[in-house]
Design a protein around this motif. Structure first.
Motif, PDB file in Angstrom:
ATOM      1  N   ILE A  11     -38.201  -3.555  10.938  1.00  0.00           N
ATOM      2  CA  ILE A  11     -38.724  -4.222  11.775  1.00  0.00           C
ATOM      3  C   ILE A  11     -38.525  -5.228  12.241  1.00  0.00           C
ATOM      4  CG2 ILE A  11     -40.657  -6.387  12.145  1.00  0.00           C
ATOM      5  CD1 ILE A  11     -42.366  -5.251  10.091  1.00  0.00           C
ATOM      6  N   ASP A  45     -40.510  -7.023   6.739  1.00  0.00           N
ATOM      7  CA  ASP A  45     -39.214  -5.664   6.636  1.00  0.00           C
ATOM      8  C   ASP A  45     -38.214  -5.506   7.697  1.00  0.00           C
ATOM      9  OD1 ASP A  45     -37.668  -3.127   6.481  1.00  0.00           O
ATOM     10  OD2 ASP A  45     -39.991  -2.701   5.513  1.00  0.00           O
ATOM     11  N   GLN A  60     -35.821  -2.745  14.509  1.00  0.00           N
ATOM     12  CA  GLN A  60     -36.886  -2.562  15.595  1.00  0.00           C
ATOM     13  C   GLN A  60     -37.110  -3.706  17.272  1.00  0.00           C
ATOM     14  OE1 GLN A  60     -40.431  -1.417  13.791  1.00  0.00           O
ATOM     15  NE2 GLN A  60     -39.323   1.430  13.296  1.00  0.00           N
ATOM     16  N   ASN A 116     -43.147 -11.875  11.535  1.00  0.00           N
ATOM     17  CA  ASN A 116     -43.084 -10.163  11.605  1.00  0.00           C
ATOM     18  C   ASN A 116     -41.831  -9.850  10.655  1.00  0.00           C
ATOM     19  OD1 ASN A 116     -45.459 -10.046  13.205  1.00  0.00           O
ATOM     20  ND2 ASN A 116     -43.681  -9.877  15.437  1.00  0.00           N
ATOM     21  N   CYS A 117     -41.756 -10.761   9.948  1.00  0.00           N
ATOM     22  CA  CYS A 117     -40.487 -10.242   8.545  1.00  0.00           C
ATOM     23  C   CYS A 117     -40.682  -9.932   7.729  1.00  0.00           C
ATOM     24  CB  CYS A 117     -40.153 -11.577   8.889  1.00  0.00           C
ATOM     25  SG  CYS A 117     -39.301 -12.439  10.318  1.00  0.00           S
ATOM     26  N   CYS A 140     -49.318 -12.174  18.090  1.00  0.00           N
ATOM     27  CA  CYS A 140     -48.864 -11.355  16.715  1.00  0.00           C
ATOM     28  C   CYS A 140     -49.293 -12.667  15.716  1.00  0.00           C
ATOM     29  CB  CYS A 140     -47.433 -11.462  17.495  1.00  0.00           C
ATOM     30  SG  CYS A 140     -46.547 -10.151  18.153  1.00  0.00           S
ATOM     31  N   SER A 152     -39.085  -6.971  22.619  1.00  0.00           N
ATOM     32  CA  SER A 152     -39.326  -6.603  21.458  1.00  0.00           C
ATOM     33  C   SER A 152     -40.990  -6.354  21.294  1.00  0.00           C
ATOM     34  CB  SER A 152     -39.427  -7.232  20.262  1.00  0.00           C
ATOM     35  OG  SER A 152     -38.270  -7.387  20.363  1.00  0.00           O
ATOM     36  N   ARG A 180     -42.996  -6.303  18.397  1.00  0.00           N
ATOM     37  CA  ARG A 180     -42.797  -7.397  17.543  1.00  0.00           C
ATOM     38  C   ARG A 180     -41.931  -8.511  17.522  1.00  0.00           C
ATOM     39  NH1 ARG A 180     -45.485  -4.951  11.812  1.00  0.00           N
ATOM     40  NH2 ARG A 180     -45.088  -7.448  11.364  1.00  0.00           N
TER      41      ARG A 180
END
Length: 580
Positions: A414, A411, A417, A408-409, A485, A428, A430
């Motif tokens: 992300i 961007d 958020q 989940n890295c 995830c 979280s 994500r």
């Protein structure tokens, strides 16, 4: 918190006996009086004890848990699997400590990682092709090749960025190995004391000279949001997000938070075996590091006792430390007391409040200890198989399995958020996940064919929205989300799980006495560093009670498995004992 299912792996024999804390196998008896008492056998407390004892100060360490190491500990939570239950990587331990304490002689063995970082992508429209990934290591040419998948411009800029950051590390590094400038002495000390204190300015002056005319650019790294710093250097989001993880890991901050650049610097200023910036696994888990430090301490005569909780610091009628009282009522006298516990536990729970100025107490009680971390330790019966870089034949290890694997890295948005979710009281959606597989390099940690997986995840708030608490249902719901995830990147991961150990911020606080679950004892923000750690006027390891010292992560230079706070505090204590 821990759950498991019957596995396909052959269970290992249980690990050897717990650390006995006895020199040459002889039982060491608790005495009524020592020169120094250390509260807590975290790695900093053990380092402090080792230095004190080597310099002739008869020292005893009291640890409330059944095992030494604090957060640098190995525990067999799931039968047959040895976990670095909290801290899980080594790099920041100061080189002088390796040398002085002869840690290799006392059994420390390391497994260096190269490559060190792997970021697989989740990309739309890749049904018929392998998703991209970013693999970084020590080979500059290979790094550029990897980065060029996303940006040729960034590939060319990356070596210059690393050179820029290394120069900042070179400047900051000497500040870690000495007590901060004692502002109390400068304001209220005698002329002689002030002159002596001038010597503490040398590392600061040397740092300024090292940075030279680029000082304004480096100042921005320390004060600006890391997103702003990285935007100056790069354009590709996967590279920026991967680098940004080091700026927010362990911190309740967004990449857009001013000052997040220092946290990144804190995580890149280490090294192993003479290799700048190298990270590695400790053979046998992080507890083996603590055992090596303890072995060095006891070899010189220090005493270490587990399941001995300190209830109170004893202060005499003149406001000077005279020892401690244990939970069982036993009094142990000493000339000095060093606390490896957090500033909150040390000064708000263990120290008689009548001897502490109200302003000092208020400062300690107002420390920012917010933590975003939930640590999940997982036992699996096979290696994760990432779509971006599939496993070899017969589940063969690939280079990326030894890395910190960032999920989940893709961007920076992300990451931001995920931070915003937690600020609203929600785990979280994500979460940022740093996945490590230490058994990829150290097969002693798991049965043949099996592995231990460390998941350092964020962001999770200490207190959930609506007044909800982290009960078993909430813990498992969050862990399931994390596993979902991972499954998206590595299909089949969930079916490989044999058991898991879930540690939310309240769990980290309860088990390891990390305030708020914060792995640094207090946030590594600019207002809580150097002159101001733990609070202004008391950054030199001393406190308002004469003879009481702070030697844990809440003191300069802060958290991480560095040992610097323990070593620096011990040297301050030695100087003070000589002047008594």
């Amino acid at each position: 918190m821990a759950a498991s299912r019957p596995g396909l792996c052959r269970a290992l024999n249980s690990p050897g006996p717990a650390w006995k804390h006895t020199p040459s196998g002889a039982e060491r008896r608790l005495k009524a009086e020592y020169d120094a008492v250390v509260i807590g056998a975290g790695h900093n407390g053990l380092v402090a004890a080792a230095y004190l004892q080597r310099l002739g100060v008869n020292t005893v360490v009291f640890e409330r848990r059944h095992v030494i190491g604090g957060a640098a500990v190995t525990e067999e939570i799931i039968p047959g699997f040895k976990f670095s239950r909290a801290s899980y990587l080594l790099s920041l331990l100061r080189p002088q400590i390796y040398k002085d304490l002869e840690l290799k002689k006392h059994g420390l063995r390391l497994h260096l990682r190269n490559p060190y970082s792997f970021t697989p992508m989740l990309e739309e429209g890749t049904l018929n092709k392998v998703p991209r990934s970013l693999l970084l290591g020590t080979d500059i040419t290979e790094n550029q090749k990897q980065i060029s998948q996303f940006s040729q411009k960034d590939a060319q800029a990356f070596p210059r960025y690393e050179e820029f950051m290394n120069r900042l590390v070179l400047a900051i590094d000497p500040l870690l190995d000495a007590a901060p400038v004692d502002m109390e002495v400068f304001q209220h000390g005698s002329l002689l004391q002030r002159l002596r204190a001038l010597s503490t300015l040398r590392p600061l002056l040397k740092a300024g000279c090292t940075l030279g005319t680029q000082l304004p650019q480096y100042y921005q790294v320390l004060t600006a949001p890391i997103s702003k710093v990285l935007n100056h250097w790069f354009e590709s989001e996967p590279l920026k997000a991967t680098l940004a993880t080091d700026a927010v890991i362990g911190a309740m901050t967004s990449p857009h938070t001013p000052g997040s650049g220092y946290v990144l610097l804190h995580h890149v200023m280490g090294g192993l075996e003479g290799m700048q910036g190298a990270w590695g696994y400790v053979q046998g888990g992080m507890g083996a590091l603590s055992d090596a430090i303890a072995s060095s301490a006891t070899a010189h005569g220090a005493s270490i006792f587990t399941e001995k909780s300190v209830a109170k610091v004893q202060v005499n009628s003149e406001g000077r430390v005279q020892g401690v009282v244990l939970q069982d009522g036993l009094e142990v006298r000493s000339r000095v007391v060093l606390s490896c516990a957090s500033p909150q536990d040390t000064f708000l729970k263990l120290t008689p409040q009548e001897w502490l100025p109200q302003a000092f107490v208020e400062g300690i009680s107002q420390l920012d200890t917010q933590s975003p971390v939930t640590k999940i330790n997982v036992a699996v019966d096979r290696l994760p198989n990432f779509q971006a870089t599939p496993n070899g034949p017969k589940d063969q290890l690939r280079p990326h399995h030894q890395c910190s694997i960032h999920l989940n890295c893709e961007d920076i948005l992300i990451l931001h958020q995920a931070f915003e979710d937690a600020m609203g009281g929600l785990p979280s959606h994500r979460p940022m996940i740093e996945l490590c597989i230490p058994s990829s390099l150290d097969p002693t940690l798991a049965p043949p064919g099996c592995h231990v997986v460390s998941l350092f995840t964020q962001y999770t708030p200490y207190t959930l929205a609506g007044g909800r608490v982290w009960d078993e249902q909430e813990r498992n719901a969050y862990a399931d989300k994390v596993f979902d995830c991972i499954e998206a990147y590595a299909p089949g991961f969930k079916s490989s799980v044999l058991g898991r150990d879930i540690l939310t911020p309240p769990d980290l606080e309860r088990i390891f006495r990390l305030p708020g679950g914060n792995i640094f004892h207090a946030a590594m923000s600019l207002d809580q560093l150097y002159f101001a750690r733990p609070v202004p006027q008391h950054s030199s390891y001393r406190c308002p009670v004469q003879g009481l010292y702070l030697c844990g992560s809440g003191a300069h230079p802060g958290g991480g498995v560095m040992g610097a706070a323990g070593r620096n505090a011990a040297h301050v204590v030695i100087r003070d004992l000589k002047s008594m």
